[in-house]
Design a protein around this motif. Structure first.
Motif, PDB file in Angstrom:
ATOM      1  N   MET A   1      56.084 -50.009  66.993  1.00 16.16           N
ATOM      2  CA  MET A   1      55.494 -48.716  66.564  1.00 16.16           C
ATOM      3  C   MET A   1      54.451 -48.963  65.476  1.00 16.16           C
ATOM      4  O   MET A   1      54.733 -49.635  64.490  1.00 16.16           O
ATOM      5  N   GLY A   3      53.315 -46.950  63.311  1.00 19.01           N
ATOM      6  CA  GLY A   3      53.734 -46.308  62.065  1.00 19.01           C
ATOM      7  C   GLY A   3      54.649 -47.208  61.261  1.00 19.01           C
ATOM      8  O   GLY A   3      54.531 -47.348  60.057  1.00 19.01           O
ATOM      9  N   LYS A   6      52.809 -50.067  59.615  1.00 21.43           N
ATOM     10  CA  LYS A   6      52.046 -49.574  58.486  1.00 21.43           C
ATOM     11  C   LYS A   6      52.957 -49.415  57.275  1.00 21.43           C
ATOM     12  O   LYS A   6      52.613 -49.784  56.167  1.00 21.43           O
ATOM     13  N   HIS A   7      54.161 -48.879  57.545  1.00 20.97           N
ATOM     14  CA  HIS A   7      55.108 -48.657  56.474  1.00 20.97           C
ATOM     15  C   HIS A   7      55.488 -49.983  55.822  1.00 20.97           C
ATOM     16  O   HIS A   7      55.503 -50.120  54.608  1.00 20.97           O
ATOM     17  N   ARG A  10      52.731 -51.374  53.776  1.00 21.90           N
ATOM     18  CA  ARG A  10      52.569 -50.692  52.489  1.00 21.90           C
ATOM     19  C   ARG A  10      53.565 -51.217  51.468  1.00 21.90           C
ATOM     20  O   ARG A  10      53.213 -51.499  50.334  1.00 21.90           O
ATOM     21  N   ILE A 223      55.599 -41.569  38.230  1.00 17.63           N
ATOM     22  CA  ILE A 223      56.502 -41.032  39.258  1.00 17.63           C
ATOM     23  C   ILE A 223      56.160 -39.558  39.523  1.00 17.63           C
ATOM     24  O   ILE A 223      56.093 -39.103  40.665  1.00 17.63           O
ATOM     25  N   ARG A 226      53.122 -39.390  41.617  1.00 20.31           N
ATOM     26  CA  ARG A 226      53.428 -39.722  43.014  1.00 20.31           C
ATOM     27  C   ARG A 226      54.017 -38.500  43.735  1.00 20.31           C
ATOM     28  O   ARG A 226      53.803 -38.313  44.932  1.00 20.31           O
ATOM     29  N   PHE A 227      54.740 -37.671  42.988  1.00 26.04           N
ATOM     30  CA  PHE A 227      55.308 -36.452  43.550  1.00 26.04           C
ATOM     31  C   PHE A 227      54.206 -35.543  44.093  1.00 26.04           C
ATOM     32  O   PHE A 227      54.409 -34.818  45.063  1.00 26.04           O
ATOM     33  N   LEU A 230      50.835 -35.911  48.117  1.00 28.12           N
ATOM     34  CA  LEU A 230      50.446 -35.138  49.301  1.00 28.12           C
ATOM     35  C   LEU A 230      49.561 -33.965  48.913  1.00 28.12           C
ATOM     36  O   LEU A 230      48.619 -33.612  49.610  1.00 28.12           O
ATOM     37  N   ASN A 233      46.157 -35.121  48.437  1.00 28.00           N
ATOM     38  CA  ASN A 233      45.485 -35.283  49.732  1.00 28.00           C
ATOM     39  C   ASN A 233      44.947 -33.940  50.205  1.00 28.00           C
ATOM     40  O   ASN A 233      43.815 -33.848  50.678  1.00 28.00           O
ATOM     41  N   ALA A 234      45.751 -32.896  50.061  1.00 30.16           N
ATOM     42  CA  ALA A 234      45.315 -31.562  50.477  1.00 30.16           C
ATOM     43  C   ALA A 234      44.135 -31.086  49.634  1.00 30.16           C
ATOM     44  O   ALA A 234      43.218 -30.443  50.146  1.00 30.16           O
ATOM     45  N   ARG A 286      40.629 -47.344  46.142  1.00 30.54           N
ATOM     46  CA  ARG A 286      40.409 -46.388  47.230  1.00 30.54           C
ATOM     47  C   ARG A 286      39.511 -46.987  48.313  1.00 30.54           C
ATOM     48  O   ARG A 286      39.741 -46.799  49.501  1.00 30.54           O
ATOM     49  N   PRO A 291      41.964 -43.391  51.110  1.00 29.86           N
ATOM     50  CA  PRO A 291      42.166 -42.334  50.119  1.00 29.86           C
ATOM     51  C   PRO A 291      43.543 -41.664  50.114  1.00 29.86           C
ATOM     52  O   PRO A 291      43.737 -40.699  49.405  1.00 29.86           O
ATOM     53  N   ASP A 292      44.503 -42.178  50.907  1.00 27.98           N
ATOM     54  CA  ASP A 292      45.822 -41.538  50.921  1.00 27.98           C
ATOM     55  C   ASP A 292      46.516 -41.770  49.566  1.00 27.98           C
ATOM     56  O   ASP A 292      46.855 -42.897  49.224  1.00 27.98           O
ATOM     57  N   ARG A 294      49.385 -41.299  48.549  1.00 27.65           N
ATOM     58  CA  ARG A 294      50.746 -41.833  48.537  1.00 27.65           C
ATOM     59  C   ARG A 294      50.747 -43.338  48.359  1.00 27.65           C
ATOM     60  O   ARG A 294      51.654 -43.903  47.774  1.00 27.65           O
TER      61      ARG A 294
END
Lengths: 351, 278
Positions: A1, A3, A6-7, A10, A223, A226-227, A230, A233-234, A286, A291-292, A294
């Motif tokens: 997979m 994904g 990638k995990h 990372r 931390i 990091r929360f 996401l 990103n938005a 970056r 640019p993610d 996370r």
């Protein structure tokens, strides 16, 4: 997979960056007025942590140098680098501006003015290991952000553009007050050399007690950042786009500003104004990792920490015993690199 | 089932009233265009329905729930929005951008699951941009970008899609392509579609129901044949037009009349003075 791969990649990358940071810390600890072998430092630390009972092959003086001078300083450098870089990522992401740095909404001017005022006050305070100057720098940075945020607030919204403008104007005002004080330095009893050292950045950790205060602030801040990964990103889609994706824009904006400002203020309190780290490192990471946020946030924090540890090492050793301000080193490495980035990405930012 | 009721909604920006007592009922699976001149309140109405603006008076009900009682995440799982244009300052790939559409379903430290990735693959397929998946968003053309944004909105897996001038910056080919896509989603997936759109002929071709706004009030609401009449368009836009029929579909098509031709009309049939063109 794909994904899965990638995990794993990372996680591997983060571990690699942790390794690089560890090596930077150790290497930076060996060099200074006295060179202490790497192996001895590792043994000292292991012995101190009571992991192994190793024979003592070093002098008491060397142990004092490592535990009282070098380690606090290199760890302080790592915390400052991580804090400034994380704050840089937060502000660049929130303001959608790759040119934003941790000081963009006035923290630097506020911290500098706070520090300068503390320097001329005829009182001596010590709170949890901190003298008056770092405390005042910390307070000045936060007070300025609070002022800028209040000024930029229109109704129940704080538009990014008014935030930037208010930050710019307040910074200019505080810088003017600062210049005024410096011009009256004789009468005020302000030591320009000390002010200068604060303005160009200089990592000074007086005790482990200071680190015990700064470290939780910085690690907690990272931390916390990091929360919001996401959400950041938005925010790349702008405030309205973020709202369409279910982000509570005003609440998150305030939280991200508070986190970024706390991290910056924590860094400033033990290092003065170190430039470029918070601007260049997020940008560089970056470019390489995408640019993610996370991945960007933890990776940039680790790279920023290593970068500043190495920069501080150079600042202490290049012209020893003269110490080059660490802000000068970061700028000398950072500025050409930034120009290189600008030229490489010229197409994207062209007006 | 996504139905929408707009009840007595008033809204004003600081510079004056923008919407006056707007009432609108939209049933599940409808495809509705909001039309009207610039400043008539189309975009404002879209923003109110998406919940990023709140009405000064009145209420907006989504499946019977007052929008103001829902949090943003709940709204984002029910209503997706395609704005005119997005500028994205960082180098996101197309897949990254479409994955943003899954944010309403992710918790803070969560990674996208296989289900999220499947959802993204599906919407890339639907929008016909699978081959763009690895390209950088900022290197795409305007039409391609708009499809990516549409795919992102579809990844939100909502039953209602709002579009704010989705074709404003596109060439005719992309305008048609985007609206064909939206229309097929409306038909095949029962997606409720509400679009602010300024091109009357596109609205007539692709939408079953048109809501004509003028200065924050609804002037007409009905099928293209009912709404796109010469009188109503003149009233809304203060411009003389002629309404003819589309040669293939028979839907009304609006023909603009330059002012120096306005005196030469005869029984609704435009007088074409070809000799004057030469």
């Amino acid at each position: 997979m794909p994904g899965k791969t990638k995990h794993t990649n990372r996680l591997g990358l983060i571990l690699l960056l942790c390794g690089i940071l560890l090596v930077s810390l150790l290497v930076a600890s060996t060099f200074g007025a006295v060179t202490i072998p790497l192996s001895d430092i590792v043994k000292m630390v292991l012995k101190k942590l009571a992991v192994f009972d190793l024979p003592t092959a070093w002098s008491a003086a060397e142990e004092t140098i490592i535990f009282q001078i070098r380690l606090p300083r290199v760890i302080g450098g790592a915390l400052v680098g991580a804090a400034l870089t994380t704050a840089g990522v937060l502000f660049q992401g929130l303001l959608r501006n790759p040119m934003a740095d941790p000081y963009i909404i006035g923290t630097s001017a506020g911290a500098a003015l706070g520090a300068a005022i503390a320097m001329i006050l005829p009182i001596s305070v010590s709170l949890i290991g901190f003298g008056l100057v770092p405390l005042a720098a910390f307070a000045g940075a936060l007070a300025t952000v609070f002022l800028v945020y209040s000024l930029a607030r229109i109704g129940n919204k704080t538009p990014i553009i008014s935030l930037l403008l208010a930050g710019f104007v307040i910074s200019a005002l505080l810088a003017a007050v600062m210049s005024f004080m410096m011009s009256l330095s004789d009468r005020l009893g302000l030591n320009l050399k000390v002010v200068y050292s604060f303005l160009v950045g200089h990592i000074s950790v007086a005790s482990w007690g200071q680190l015990a205060v700064i470290a939780p602030l910085v690690i907690g801040g990272i931390i916390g950042a990091r929360f919001f990964a996401l959400h950041l990103n938005a925010f790349s889609l702008g405030e309205e786009g973020a709202a369409y994706l279910g982000i509570e824009v005003e609440r998150d904006k305030m939280a991200i500003l508070v986190l970024g400002s706390l991290l910056t203020a924590a860094a400033v309190s033990i290092s003065g104004l170190v430039g470029f780290v918070g601007l260049v490192v997020p940008h560089a990471v970056r470019l390489v990792l995408g640019p993610d946020h996370r991945l960007l946030l933890p990776a940039a924090a680790l790279v920023g920490a290593s970068f500043l540890v190495i920069a501080d090492l150079l600042s202490r050793t290049l012209l020893a015993p003269v110490e080059i301000p660490v802000g000068v080193i970061t700028a000398i490495i950072g500025a050409p690199f930034f120009i290189y980035l600008l030229r490489r990405t010229r197409k994207e930012y062209a007006l | 089932m996504t139905s929408l009721q707009v009840r007595g909604v008033c809204f004003s920006y600081s510079n004056g009233l923008v919407l006056h007592n707007v009432n609108l009922d939209i049933g599940s699976g409808e495809m509705v265009a909001l039309i009207g001149p610039n400043g008539s309140g189309k975009t404002t109405l879209v923003k109110l329905i998406s919940g990023v603006l709140q009405p000064r008076r009145g209420e907006i009900l989504l499946d019977g729930y007052d929008l103001s009682s829902l949090d943003r995440k709940q709204i984002a799982r029910n209503v997706a929005v395609v704005p005119q244009q997005f500028q994205i300052p960082f180098a996101f790939t197309v897949t990254d951008v479409v994955l943003l559409g899954r944010i309403p379903y992710l918790r803070a430290f969560a990674k996208e699951s296989e289900a999220d990735r499947r959802s993204v693959a599906r919407v890339l397929e639907i929008t016909g941009i699978r081959e763009l998946a690895r390209r950088r968003f900022d290197e795409l053309s305007g039409g391609e970008r708009q499809k990516v944004i549409l795919a992102m909105a579809l990844a939100q897996e909502t039953r209602m899609l709002l579009l704010d001038e989705p074709t404003a910056h596109l060439d005719v080919a992309h305008q048609v392509e985007i609206l064909e896509l939206v229309k097929s989603l409306n038909r095949e997936r029962d997606l409720t579609v509400i679009a602010a759109i300024h091109d009357l002929n596109l609205a007539s071709l692709y939408f079953e129901r048109l809501v004509l706004l003028k200065q924050g009030r609804i002037l007409a609401d009905g099928t293209p044949v009912q709404v796109l009449t010469e009188n109503k368009i003149r009233e809304a836009f203060s411009t003389s037009v002629d309404v003819t029929r589309h040669p293939l579909t028979g839907t009304p098509q609006v023909v603009l009349l330059p002012s120096d031709y306005s005196g030469h009309r005869d029984g609704g049939v435009p007088v074409i003075q070809a000799d004057r063109e030469v």
